[in-house]
Design an enzyme around this catalytic site. Sequence first.
Site, PDB file in Angstrom:
ATOM      1  N   ASP A  66      19.240  34.851  32.321  1.00 46.46           N
ATOM      2  CA  ASP A  66      18.203  35.871  32.183  1.00 46.46           C
ATOM      3  C   ASP A  66      17.160  35.587  33.260  1.00 46.46           C
ATOM      4  OD1 ASP A  66      16.550  37.882  31.047  1.00 46.46           O
ATOM      5  OD2 ASP A  66      17.323  37.370  29.066  1.00 46.46           O
ATOM      6  N   ASP A 115      15.274  41.033  33.692  1.00 42.55           N
ATOM      7  CA  ASP A 115      14.289  41.495  32.716  1.00 42.55           C
ATOM      8  C   ASP A 115      13.342  42.551  33.322  1.00 42.55           C
ATOM      9  OD1 ASP A 115      13.078  40.770  30.023  1.00 42.55           O
ATOM     10  OD2 ASP A 115      11.318  40.452  31.284  1.00 42.55           O
ATOM     11  N   GLU A 153      17.366  45.482  33.246  1.00 39.34           N
ATOM     12  CA  GLU A 153      16.790  46.128  32.063  1.00 39.34           C
ATOM     13  C   GLU A 153      15.828  47.204  32.557  1.00 39.34           C
ATOM     14  OE1 GLU A 153      14.217  45.024  28.054  1.00 39.34           O
ATOM     15  OE2 GLU A 153      13.709  44.137  29.984  1.00 39.34           O
ATOM     16  N   HIS A 194      18.215  41.302  21.565  1.00 41.47           N
ATOM     17  CA  HIS A 194      17.188  40.517  20.869  1.00 41.47           C
ATOM     18  C   HIS A 194      15.886  41.294  20.685  1.00 41.47           C
ATOM     19  CE1 HIS A 194      16.296  40.340  25.062  1.00 41.47           C
ATOM     20  NE2 HIS A 194      15.089  39.874  24.788  1.00 41.47           N
ATOM     21  N   ASP A 195      15.796  42.494  21.259  1.00 41.10           N
ATOM     22  CA  ASP A 195      14.585  43.311  21.094  1.00 41.10           C
ATOM     23  C   ASP A 195      14.801  44.432  20.081  1.00 41.10           C
ATOM     24  OD1 ASP A 195      13.197  41.891  23.067  1.00 41.10           O
ATOM     25  OD2 ASP A 195      13.937  43.202  24.663  1.00 41.10           O
TER      26      ASP A 195
END
Length: 537
Positions: free
Chosen positions: A98, A199, A241, A315-316
Amino acid sequence: MKTNWWKKATIYQIYPRSFQDTNDDGIGDLQGIIQHLDYLEFLGIDAVWLSPIYQSPNEDNGYDISDYQVINPEYGTMNDVETLIKKAKKRNIRIIMDLVVNHTSSEHPWFQSAVHDPKSEFHNFYIWRKSYDEKPPNDLQSNFGGSAWTYVPDLGEYYFHLHAKEQPDLNWENPSMRQEIYRMMNFWIEKGVGGFRLDVIDLIGKEPDQSITKNGPKLHELLQEMNRCTFGNYDLVTVGETWGATPEIAQLYSNESRDELSMVFQFEHINLDKQVGKRKWDLKELDPKELHQVFSKWQTELADKGWNSLFWNNHDLPRIISRWGNDQEYRVLSGKMLAIYLYFLQGTPYLYQGEEIGMINYPVESIDEVNDIESRRMYDERINSGYTKEEIIASINVKGRDNGRHPMHWDDSKQAGFTTSIPWLPVGDSSEINVATALEDQTSLFYTYKKLIQFRKKFPVITEGSFESISTGDTAILAYIRRYKEETLLVVVNFSNESDHFLLDSTQQIKEILIHNYEKEISQTLLPYESYAVLLK
Ligand code: NOJ
């Protein structure tokens, strides 16, 4: 040589904090991931995307990095990462890091220099504006609420942050800063990683003075430079993302001829159960037809012009079965329905830990049980603006990020086999939903995913075929056809807990049933959540 291996691959996301604890501190670790590599190999995945494992004060659970080349001791050591990469490789599993480069932690030495010495070369690694009238430079808001500008009285300057004030945004206008980031990325590439998940990458081209935060004018130029200086020279996967991507924008990122990224996460489907123009907490019921339109649009518009990522969870996000399936009576059936719908589309699927066993949301009663910074900030903000506690907790229980962060269920023991001590976030009820039970039951959701992952490698129609949406009238039945050379694939799912009819007379034309989530003949009546994929004659 570039092989585009990721087009037939399925990528499994691990949230290290919640995967497996091996040193009894209640926090997952790298050894825990190594321990489960056989499990991941058995599931059939090709790569693991690791949420951040770097040194971090954990204001935002690792998405606030204070050193990109040091491992958070809670997770282990650099040695552990090297072992993980090596052992995973033996099983043909790549490790995707990440990459959080829109911002660092405020504890990063760069920011510490920037804040303490305005003459330091690192000052300009961040975004600063003078204050003349004690007001922030403009009204831009942070994604976690409040102004995006924080004042440093000693400097008489504001710095910019699109997330918490502990996550100052890097200044991508600064070539020296960019070179440092590229150096760091190459450090990881040399360690043998399989790629990067980038990210909030659509934020790096921001122009705060023009109030432009995402999709700024220089964004794609920056990504092309990053590609040239780092991953572009290797056979790696990259996924950005991008909350603000439309299909046109996603083509810019993922069209191979542009040398940017392999693909992006777009969130148009994820936003369908919020009120238009409002925040994710302002709930609206999902209309399955609308969902199907959105997927159809992305399938059609990226075909031959880019590449889709396919996901329900990360995870969000809340757990998908609780969100758009049914986490009571039809937990397994609706979980299979969601899997079948997604895994025959074109793109690269991302499976989030626990999704393969049908984990569900974890409702709380009070804000004291909530860890997530986003939910907590929203709670304070909404309490101040007059919402009731009950209203806010209700929306956290539907949309809060902790829902997806509770520890993985390995078995039905007290802490679900995650830890032998007190977990950092409680484990849910693992009596039925756990890996051990799923592995013993050939009809479990786990085996549906295993099969779907294999299909994607076996049938070129899934990766290569054209897409056609099938109209099913005014029902919650969603259907599509994929075609490639001699192969025609039909996928039909009932996105509801009521029986309904699928009127297309395809039942006569079935050549082979690939998957069906009921043990009965396929007919024109679909039972609750009944779903199948078949090859047609
Ligand atoms: C997106 C990440 O997925 C999320 O967890 C994080 O809070 C923000 N970016 C900020 O890094």
